[in-house]
Design a protein around this motif. Structure first.
Motif, PDB file in Angstrom:
ATOM      1  N   LEU A 184       4.047  -2.474   3.800  1.00 44.56           N
ATOM      2  CA  LEU A 184       4.503  -3.648   3.050  1.00 44.56           C
ATOM      3  C   LEU A 184       3.568  -4.842   3.227  1.00 44.56           C
ATOM      4  CD1 LEU A 184       8.273  -3.404   4.030  1.00 44.56           C
ATOM      5  CD2 LEU A 184       7.206  -2.570   1.942  1.00 44.56           C
ATOM      6  N   GLU A 185       3.160  -5.054   4.470  1.00 44.09           N
ATOM      7  CA  GLU A 185       2.261  -6.170   4.753  1.00 44.09           C
ATOM      8  C   GLU A 185       1.194  -5.687   5.715  1.00 44.09           C
ATOM      9  OE1 GLU A 185       4.588  -9.448   6.271  1.00 44.09           O
ATOM     10  OE2 GLU A 185       6.128  -9.055   4.761  1.00 44.09           O
TER      11      GLU A 185
ATOM     12  N   VAL B 214       0.881  -5.344  11.153  1.00 43.17           N
ATOM     13  CA  VAL B 214       1.231  -4.464  10.044  1.00 43.17           C
ATOM     14  C   VAL B 214       2.746  -4.369   9.978  1.00 43.17           C
ATOM     15  CG1 VAL B 214       1.254  -2.036   9.300  1.00 43.17           C
ATOM     16  CG2 VAL B 214      -0.874  -3.054  10.081  1.00 43.17           C
ATOM     17  N   LEU B 215       3.283  -4.385   8.765  1.00 46.03           N
ATOM     18  CA  LEU B 215       4.693  -4.113   8.558  1.00 46.03           C
ATOM     19  C   LEU B 215       4.773  -2.912   7.628  1.00 46.03           C
ATOM     20  CD1 LEU B 215       7.705  -4.847   8.828  1.00 46.03           C
ATOM     21  CD2 LEU B 215       7.414  -6.381   6.877  1.00 46.03           C
ATOM     22  N   ALA B 216       5.374  -1.817   8.116  1.00 52.56           N
ATOM     23  CA  ALA B 216       5.446  -0.583   7.336  1.00 52.56           C
ATOM     24  C   ALA B 216       6.887  -0.078   7.307  1.00 52.56           C
ATOM     25  CB  ALA B 216       4.512   0.464   7.937  1.00 52.56           C
ATOM     26  N   GLU B 217       7.117   0.951   6.491  1.00 56.44           N
ATOM     27  CA  GLU B 217       8.456   1.507   6.370  1.00 56.44           C
ATOM     28  C   GLU B 217       8.452   3.015   6.497  1.00 56.44           C
ATOM     29  OE1 GLU B 217      11.420  -1.050   3.499  1.00 56.44           O
ATOM     30  OE2 GLU B 217      10.063   0.389   2.593  1.00 56.44           O
TER      31      GLU B 217
ATOM     32  N   MET C 198       0.845  -1.198   0.000  1.00 62.10           N
ATOM     33  CA  MET C 198       0.000   0.000   0.000  1.00 62.10           C
ATOM     34  C   MET C 198       0.879   1.246   0.000  1.00 62.10           C
ATOM     35  SD  MET C 198      -2.612   1.288   2.965  1.00 62.10           S
ATOM     36  CE  MET C 198      -4.138   0.464   2.622  1.00 62.10           C
ATOM     37  N   THR C 199       0.643   2.140  -0.973  1.00 67.46           N
ATOM     38  CA  THR C 199       1.450   3.354  -1.034  1.00 67.46           C
ATOM     39  C   THR C 199       0.607   4.616  -0.842  1.00 67.46           C
ATOM     40  OG1 THR C 199       1.255   3.201  -3.419  1.00 67.46           O
ATOM     41  CG2 THR C 199       3.319   2.447  -2.466  1.00 67.46           C
TER      42      THR C 199
ATOM     43  N   LEU D  49       8.798  -0.780  10.494  1.00 64.40           N
ATOM     44  CA  LEU D  49       7.887  -0.597  11.623  1.00 64.40           C
ATOM     45  C   LEU D  49       6.984  -1.821  11.705  1.00 64.40           C
ATOM     46  CD1 LEU D  49       6.806   3.015  10.573  1.00 64.40           C
ATOM     47  CD2 LEU D  49       8.785   2.400  11.973  1.00 64.40           C
ATOM     48  N   GLU D  50       7.160  -2.604  12.751  1.00 63.21           N
ATOM     49  CA  GLU D  50       6.341  -3.807  12.908  1.00 63.21           C
ATOM     50  C   GLU D  50       5.409  -3.619  14.091  1.00 63.21           C
ATOM     51  OE1 GLU D  50       9.971  -6.869  11.955  1.00 63.21           O
ATOM     52  OE2 GLU D  50       8.230  -7.603  13.087  1.00 63.21           O
TER      53      GLU D  50
END
Lengths: 85, 135
Positions: B21-22, B29-32, B1-2, B100-101
Motif C-alpha cells: 500500500l505504501e 513499508v505498509l503491505a497487506e 504496488m500489486t 504488515l508494517e
C-alpha cells in the motif's frame, strides 16, 4: 581506563547482552571479531546501531567497520576522531 | 504496488504478501496479506480450528521487509538471520485482512534490521524485530 573507552565497553556489553562480562573483562587490544570477543556479523550490525545511537557516530561501510572493529582501542579512537568532526 | 511476484523471489505456497500500500525504500513499508480458508497450512493448523501459525506472521513481516529494498529482489534471496523480542498477542483467522508494517532500523554488512507489526482492524497481532540478510 579513559572515560570514553569505559563507555564504549559498557555500550558493547549492553548492546550485545554480554551480561556475565564487566568492562574490565574486555581487553583493550583484543579483536572484537574472531579470536577475541568472538562476535559475528549480527553483532556487528548491533554495534553499528549502538555506536550511532550512543555516540552519534556513523560507520558508513564495511571498510570503515573493518578499521573501527579491530579492537576496543581502535573503536574508541574511531569514535573520538569522528565525534569531533 | 500489486506486482508482488515481480519484486520478491517467493512463490506459492510461500508468497505471503498480497499488496503493497505504501512504500518508502530504506525507510518503511505498509503491505497487506489477506488470509483465506484456502491457505495450505490451515489444513493442519488446526483441523477444525484454523489459525495462522505465529512463525508465518514473522515470515510475512520479513517478506514485507523485502520491499524496503529499492530494487526488485527477483533472483536474489533474502534470509531471516535473527528474530528479537517477538510477541504474539492475538491469532489471525481466515477472513482477516492483515496489515504488515515494517520500518528499517539500520543496516550493515548485508544485514538489515527491521521492526515490524502485524495488525488487524487496529489490533496488534504480532510485533517483532527481524534481522534479514540479502545474498
Amino acid at each position: 581506563m579513559s572515560d570514553l573507552k569505559l563507555r564504549v565497553k559498557e555500550m558493547i556489553i549492553e548492546r550485545l547482552k554480554l551480561e556475565d562480562m564487566a568492562p574490565d573483562d574486555i581487553e583493550d587490544g583484543a579483536p572484537l571479531f574472531g579470536d577475541g570477543l568472538g562476535l559475528d556479523s549480527i553483532d556487528a550490525l548491533e554495534l553499528v546501531l549502538g555506536i550511532e545511537q550512543v555516540f552519534g557516530v556513523k560507520i558508513e561501510d564495511e571498510a570503515a567497520g573493518l578499521k573501527a572493529f579491530k579492537s576496543v582501542q581502535a573503536l574508541t579512537d574511531f569514535i573520538a576522531e569522528h565525534a569531533k568532526a | 504496488m500489486t506486482d508482488i511476484p515481480g519484486h520478491l523471489p517467493h512463490r506459492y505456497p510461500f508468497l505471503l504478501v498480497d499488496r503493497v500500500l505504501e512504500r518508502e525504500p530504506g525507510v518503511r513499508v505498509l503491505a497487506e496479506k489477506l488470509v483465506t480458508f484456502g491457505e495450505p497450512y490451515l489444513q493442519g493448523h488446526f483441523e477444525g480450528r484454523p489459525l495462522v501459525p505465529g512463525v508465518l506472521l514473522l515470515e510475512m513481516l520479513a517478506q514485507a521487509g523485502g520491499f524496503l529494498e529499492a530494487e526488485s529482489l527477483h533472483g536474489a534471496a533474502i534470509f531471516l538471520a535473527g528474530v528479537q523480542d517477538a510477541r504474539f498477542k492475538a491469532p489471525a483467522f481466515p477472513g482477516d485482512r492483515l496489515r504488515l508494517e515494517v520500518s528499517a532500523e539500520g543496516s550493515f554488512g548485508g544485514l538489515m534490521k527491521v521492526k515490524g507489526t502485524v495488525r488487524c482492524e487496529d489490533r496488534d497481532l504480532c510485533t517483532a524485530t527481524l534481522l534479514v540478510k540479502r545474498l
